[in-house]
Design an enzyme around this catalytic site. Sequence first.
Site, mmCIF file in Angstrom:
data_model
loop_
_atom_site.group_PDB
_atom_site.id
_atom_site.type_symbol
_atom_site.label_atom_id
_atom_site.label_comp_id
_atom_site.label_asym_id
_atom_site.label_seq_id
_atom_site.Cartn_x
_atom_site.Cartn_y
_atom_site.Cartn_z
ATOM 1 N N GLU A 1 -16.257 41.930 10.519
ATOM 2 C CA GLU A 1 -16.706 40.559 10.257
ATOM 3 C C GLU A 1 -16.505 40.297 8.563
ATOM 4 O OE1 GLU A 1 -18.128 37.701 11.700
ATOM 5 O OE2 GLU A 1 -18.062 38.970 13.977
ATOM 6 N N CYS B 1 -3.321 21.441 22.997
ATOM 7 C CA CYS B 1 -4.126 20.736 23.934
ATOM 8 C C CYS B 1 -4.047 21.044 25.354
ATOM 9 C CB CYS B 1 -4.385 19.215 23.293
ATOM 10 S SG CYS B 1 -4.702 19.134 21.707
ATOM 11 N N GLN C 1 -11.923 34.867 5.176
ATOM 12 C CA GLN C 1 -10.545 34.493 4.659
ATOM 13 C C GLN C 1 -9.384 35.241 4.667
ATOM 14 O OE1 GLN C 1 -13.146 34.093 0.909
ATOM 15 N NE2 GLN C 1 -12.607 32.013 0.927
ATOM 16 N N TYR D 1 -10.130 39.316 -2.357
ATOM 17 C CA TYR D 1 -11.290 38.692 -2.284
ATOM 18 C C TYR D 1 -12.423 40.280 -2.226
ATOM 19 C CZ TYR D 1 -9.698 34.449 -0.876
ATOM 20 O OH TYR D 1 -8.665 33.251 -0.656
ATOM 21 N N TRP E 1 -12.319 45.790 17.252
ATOM 22 C CA TRP E 1 -13.681 45.753 16.998
ATOM 23 C C TRP E 1 -14.221 45.475 18.302
ATOM 24 C CZ3 TRP E 1 -10.052 43.846 13.636
ATOM 25 C CH2 TRP E 1 -9.781 42.232 13.802
#
Length: 398
Positions: free
Chosen positions: A76, A236, A81, A121, A63
């Site tokens: 999007e 990190c 989730q 979902y 995308w």
Amino acid sequence: MSRRSSPQRNRSPRAKAAIAAYIADIDSTNSAGSASNLPSFVVQQLRQALLSWYAHQGRDLPWRHSRDPYAIWISEIMLQQTQVTTVIPYYRRWLQRFPNVDSLAAADLQDVLKTWEGLGYYARARNLHRAAQTIGQQHGGRFPQQFDQALALSGIGRTTAGGILSAAFNQPWPILDGNVKRVLTRLIALDCPPSQALPELWDLSTTLLSPTQPRDFNQALMDLGATLCTRRHPNCQQCPWQPYCRAYNLNVQSELPMSEARGPLPHKHIGVAVIWNDQQQILIDRRRPQGLLGGLWEFPGGKIEAGETVEACIQREVQEELGIHVEVGKQLTTVDHAYSHFKVTLNVYHCRHRQGEPQPLECDEIRWVTLEEISQFPFPKANLQIIAALQQAHHLPT
């Protein structure tokens, strides 16, 4: 409210203190307690470091090769989730089936749900369909460029609207998805769960956002959380924000973000009926459009009550849902599945239709289908495992 302002009410004292401490660590002469008062040179350094990292390390996602607001909108919504690796094949298949707003708006909802099948979902798919029709009716078939209009579409919240408008039109709207919350929480070493400091985190995301490169900045911020500043074992050493990260400098990066206290997930045990008739057809029903799995097809059944056997549960539920009597036979399979707020165990049994004409008493529609026809209908993921077990068995057991 202006684009770069943030709510001032309901401020979390702990979040405010964390931001003040972060600012104090950077500039001992600055005692302000709001993200909007971060020293400008620090904001510039954070922006430059992140954008430079993204230019070399950003993910190559399908995308991101598009400026079509429709394609970006679909990505999007799918990414809500759901992990990127899961989304990519669904995204490509979706655009082949529904290449634009008009094709989606004109599609039958069952076709939309079938294309979405397995992604979970399912309200997201129903909202996409509804929003596509709104775009056609109210915006001439074009995704709106105004924030308030985008926000008014079904299934679109503040982060999704900001993500679409920044990616498609390079508009400077902030975002605050799960990855971004984690990055910003560690940046200021927030010592409370992010949900208790949302105004401050929105304020910080707004302050840091590059006004000239919002598209790349927001994508970079999401990539940082997805690839380096991960939930467990953050990398990190490779992070462009390491020199500025208060959690890293306090050596608490693995302890943040703090989690909300949660009890164990409820676990429901369900009796499920695969009902056969004499023509070797199976009875399926379509759920009403509201709720978690609205509009999808399923095998009849329901929750096993205390002290009730699976067989008794199935007979009772089938009578209540369909108004028929069945004979419960052999067990076909057991399926364990987890949703976001509960778990289920499906105890699935072969059944024979014995008496009564099936009626959609607690659903929208019922059908008798053959095993060969059943794949044409959209089912929840847990039910797909039942279908797989049926296909492996090939026929009704004697």
